[in-house]
Write a protein that holds these residues in place. Structure first.
Motif, PDB file in Angstrom:
ATOM      1  N   TRP A 104       0.867  -1.282  -0.076  1.00 25.27           N
ATOM      2  CA  TRP A 104       0.116  -0.025  -0.179  1.00 25.27           C
ATOM      3  C   TRP A 104       0.838   1.171   0.003  1.00 25.27           C
ATOM      4  O   TRP A 104       0.455   2.018  -0.886  1.00 25.27           O
ATOM      5  CB  TRP A 104      -1.011   0.053   1.078  1.00 25.27           C
ATOM      6  CG  TRP A 104      -2.193  -1.248   1.298  1.00 25.27           C
ATOM      7  CD1 TRP A 104      -2.299  -2.040   0.218  1.00 25.27           C
ATOM      8  CD2 TRP A 104      -2.495  -1.806   2.425  1.00 25.27           C
ATOM      9  NE1 TRP A 104      -3.269  -2.775   0.693  1.00 25.27           N
ATOM     10  CE2 TRP A 104      -3.465  -2.902   1.896  1.00 25.27           C
ATOM     11  CE3 TRP A 104      -2.566  -1.330   3.817  1.00 25.27           C
ATOM     12  CZ2 TRP A 104      -4.101  -3.458   2.830  1.00 25.27           C
ATOM     13  CZ3 TRP A 104      -3.497  -2.069   4.734  1.00 25.27           C
ATOM     14  CH2 TRP A 104      -4.039  -3.012   4.170  1.00 25.27           C
ATOM     15  N   ALA A 105       1.939   1.087   0.706  1.00 22.15           N
ATOM     16  CA  ALA A 105       2.885   2.385   0.741  1.00 22.15           C
ATOM     17  C   ALA A 105       3.668   2.715  -0.400  1.00 22.15           C
ATOM     18  O   ALA A 105       4.030   3.713  -0.890  1.00 22.15           O
ATOM     19  CB  ALA A 105       3.924   2.140   2.070  1.00 22.15           C
ATOM     20  N   ALA A 106       3.779   1.632  -1.322  1.00 20.71           N
ATOM     21  CA  ALA A 106       4.725   1.780  -2.416  1.00 20.71           C
ATOM     22  C   ALA A 106       3.918   0.880  -3.429  1.00 20.71           C
ATOM     23  O   ALA A 106       4.326  -0.254  -3.892  1.00 20.71           O
ATOM     24  CB  ALA A 106       6.021   1.109  -2.549  1.00 20.71           C
ATOM     25  N   PRO A 107       2.736   1.484  -4.172  1.00 21.79           N
ATOM     26  CA  PRO A 107       1.912   0.556  -4.863  1.00 21.79           C
ATOM     27  C   PRO A 107       2.525   0.272  -6.155  1.00 21.79           C
ATOM     28  O   PRO A 107       2.105  -0.750  -6.864  1.00 21.79           O
ATOM     29  CB  PRO A 107       0.560   1.477  -4.928  1.00 21.79           C
ATOM     30  CG  PRO A 107       1.071   2.781  -4.634  1.00 21.79           C
ATOM     31  CD  PRO A 107       2.375   2.592  -3.569  1.00 21.79           C
ATOM     32  N   VAL A 113      11.199  -5.635  -4.816  1.00 20.13           N
ATOM     33  CA  VAL A 113      11.155  -4.556  -3.934  1.00 20.13           C
ATOM     34  C   VAL A 113      10.444  -4.653  -2.603  1.00 20.13           C
ATOM     35  O   VAL A 113      10.838  -4.498  -1.606  1.00 20.13           O
ATOM     36  CB  VAL A 113      11.252  -3.125  -4.714  1.00 20.13           C
ATOM     37  CG1 VAL A 113      11.323  -2.130  -3.724  1.00 20.13           C
ATOM     38  CG2 VAL A 113      11.996  -3.108  -5.556  1.00 20.13           C
ATOM     39  N   VAL A 114       9.096  -4.902  -3.056  1.00 17.06           N
ATOM     40  CA  VAL A 114       8.226  -4.922  -1.852  1.00 17.06           C
ATOM     41  C   VAL A 114       8.738  -6.262  -0.913  1.00 17.06           C
ATOM     42  O   VAL A 114       8.664  -5.858   0.349  1.00 17.06           O
ATOM     43  CB  VAL A 114       6.597  -5.307  -2.333  1.00 17.06           C
ATOM     44  CG1 VAL A 114       5.810  -5.631  -1.006  1.00 17.06           C
ATOM     45  CG2 VAL A 114       6.193  -3.987  -2.940  1.00 17.06           C
ATOM     46  N   LEU A 305       9.501   3.484   5.146  1.00 15.36           N
ATOM     47  CA  LEU A 305       9.112   3.246   3.729  1.00 15.36           C
ATOM     48  C   LEU A 305       8.991   4.872   3.210  1.00 15.36           C
ATOM     49  O   LEU A 305       9.213   4.842   1.928  1.00 15.36           O
ATOM     50  CB  LEU A 305       7.604   2.678   3.956  1.00 15.36           C
ATOM     51  CG  LEU A 305       7.637   1.212   4.358  1.00 15.36           C
ATOM     52  CD1 LEU A 305       6.206   0.808   4.474  1.00 15.36           C
ATOM     53  CD2 LEU A 305       8.403   0.328   3.214  1.00 15.36           C
ATOM     54  N   ALA A 306       8.716   5.581   3.966  1.00 21.66           N
ATOM     55  CA  ALA A 306       8.461   7.013   3.511  1.00 21.66           C
ATOM     56  C   ALA A 306       9.901   7.819   3.027  1.00 21.66           C
ATOM     57  O   ALA A 306       9.902   8.615   1.872  1.00 21.66           O
ATOM     58  CB  ALA A 306       7.763   8.138   4.492  1.00 21.66           C
ATOM     59  N   ALA A 411       4.672   7.790  -3.113  1.00 24.29           N
ATOM     60  CA  ALA A 411       4.483   8.990  -3.628  1.00 24.29           C
ATOM     61  C   ALA A 411       3.697   9.047  -5.029  1.00 24.29           C
ATOM     62  O   ALA A 411       4.308   8.342  -5.741  1.00 24.29           O
ATOM     63  CB  ALA A 411       5.271  10.050  -3.330  1.00 24.29           C
ATOM     64  N   PRO A 412       2.716  10.026  -5.318  1.00 21.90           N
ATOM     65  CA  PRO A 412       2.010  10.101  -6.393  1.00 21.90           C
ATOM     66  C   PRO A 412       2.861  10.291  -7.579  1.00 21.90           C
ATOM     67  O   PRO A 412       3.607  11.229  -7.408  1.00 21.90           O
ATOM     68  CB  PRO A 412       0.992  11.130  -6.441  1.00 21.90           C
ATOM     69  CG  PRO A 412       0.559  11.148  -4.904  1.00 21.90           C
ATOM     70  CD  PRO A 412       1.744  10.977  -4.326  1.00 21.90           C
TER      71      PRO A 412
END
Length: 442
Positions: A104-107, A113-114, A305-306, A411-412
């Motif tokens: 969810w944090a890096a869709p 990578v996930v 994650l951010a 991030a978008p």
């Protein structure tokens, strides 16, 4: 940036992390497979089914139940499953939720990578301790993450935050975060959800609900440990260990810390970084809580994650919160090995998580100011910079946007690329949109 190695060998990293957990449990089964808090949840569910009282005495041995009555209602199914089966389901379920939160944090991140990020995160000490104690912290984080990262802009956004706050009160700070980011409907849904759970508690468990909400059981901070215990890693714990009468100073300090933290979180969200906004708000809630165990600081995981693209800063956070074994006891002792730098002792290490969070706030605020300056460079009427020093040639606006976009995971408009870098792409926010991704309910 994520190295190419993580993309290609992420599943191996995750498998190695899980295997390391298994080996640890085999070496110290009494310490790492007891899941004592899970026993408390299961016992609370059994008390409800048996018609007993939740707050008059310990629900199992001398261990007391400290959550609202609604949480005990949710725990009733646990009493119908054997403890051994429940431990396996709890451990596997938490691992699945770790992977889901990373996704969810890096869709747009690649599966490798996930997996690599999930492998690292499940060995952060607060996350690891949450699993072997059978704690509910990661479930609460996943509810909030689903609400903010997956349910954004929908009619029922706020339900996840409301349920999390109904289980444990500290996620209520996310209601303030929703209000400050102008998601008024979502904040209203969260408050209504909490109110409905309180009403359900009074309807189904009237005596327990009265004891918790009306007789003040919810405010009895010392039901488990004294406030000044070394196990209290909140702001109040640090102040209580430093002075005798800290209540007034703690209230002032908590209010100031909440104001600064929420300002940083709102700034992050407005520049499109919901993951960072969520992480800072969750860390703040843990810091200002009257009592916070080390495993309550699971919110360092979304912070990693951010900021994963800022390798130096992310590396420091991981290194200080990773489950390094600093004191190991004989397996037959049944003692839990002490892990992470917080176990080294002393005033600094004893307050490590709080100090690390406080130290990260100016850094994040500085990033926000830099972002604001970059936005100012894109105002209408400003002359575009030449590309490659060639006079008269204008730089394409999409290139200039890519240079200044935040590169936080998820991030978008960004995805984690094959070479480890963040690549621009995907949908962009409409011009003039100040509040980040998703629809804003006002």
């Amino acid at each position: 940036m994520i190295p190419l190695l993580a993309r290609r060998h992420g599943l191996f990293v995750l498998a190695a992390a899980v295997l390391a957990h298994g080996v640890t449990v085999l070496i110290w089964p009494a310490a790492h497979w007891s899941m004592i808090d899970l026993e408390v949840y299961r016992a609370a569910g059994a008390v409800v089914l048996d018609g007993g009282r939740l707050y008059e005495q310990g629900v199992t041995a001398s261990l007391k139940f400290v959550y609202p009555p609604f949480a005990a209602l949710l725990f009733t199914p646990l009493a119908m499953v054997s403890l051994d089966v429940l431990r396996v389901l709890w451990a596997v379920g938490n691992l699945v939720l770790v992977v889901m939160v990373v996704r969810w944090a890096a869709p747009t991140a690649r599966p490798g990578v996930v997996a690599a990020l999930a492998g690292v995160i499940c060995w952060l000490d607060p996350v690891r301790t949450t699993v072997y104690l059978g704690q509910v912290n990661w479930i609460l984080l996943a509810l909030v993450a689903w609400d903010l990262l997956r349910n954004g802009g929908r009619r029922w956004q706020g339900v996840g935050i409301g349920i999390a706050a109904a289980i444990k009160l500290t996620p209520l700070l996310f209601v303030v975060y929703l209000l400050l980011t102008r998601r008024f409907r979502a904040a209203g849904v969260a408050v209504a959800t909490v109110a409905a759970t309180v009403a359900a508690g009074f309807a189904l468990l009237p005596a327990d609900a009265a004891a918790f909400w009306l007789d003040g059981a919810f405010a009895e901070v010392g039901r488990i440990n004294p406030v000044d215990a070394a196990t209290n890693h909140s702001l109040r714990g640090a102040l209580a260990r430093a002075m005798d009468h800290e209540t007034g100073l703690w209230l002032v300090g908590a209010a100031l810390l909440a104001a600064v933290s929420l300002a940083v979180a709102v700034r992050a969200r407005r520049r499109g970084d919901e993951v960072l906004g969520m992480a800072v708000t969750g860390l703040c809630a843990t810091a200002v809580s009257p009592f916070s165990w080390t495993h309550h600081w699971v919110w360092f995981a979304p912070l990693v994650l951010a900021v994963v693209h800022r390798r130096a800063f992310a590396g420091v956070v991981v290194a200080l919160t990773f489950a390094w074994f600093v004191r190991v006891y004989p397996p037959e002792s049944g003692l839990i090995p002490e892990t992470s730098a917080a176990a080294l002792g002393g005033p600094v290490a004893g307050n490590l998580y709080l100090l690390l969070f406080l130290a990260s706030l100016p850094y994040q605020a500085k990033q926000g100011r830099r972002r604001g300056q970059a936005e100012g460079e894109r105002q209408p009427g400003r002359q575009r910079r030449p590309v490659g020093g060639q006079p008269g040639r204008q730089q394409p606006d999409r290139v200039r946007r890519r240079q200044h976009e935040p590169l936080a995971a998820g991030a978008p408009g960004h995805r984690l690329g094959e070479d480890g870098g963040d690549r621009g792409g995907g949908a962009r926010e409409p011009a003039g949109h100040a509040d980040g991704p998703g629809r804003v309910d006002e």
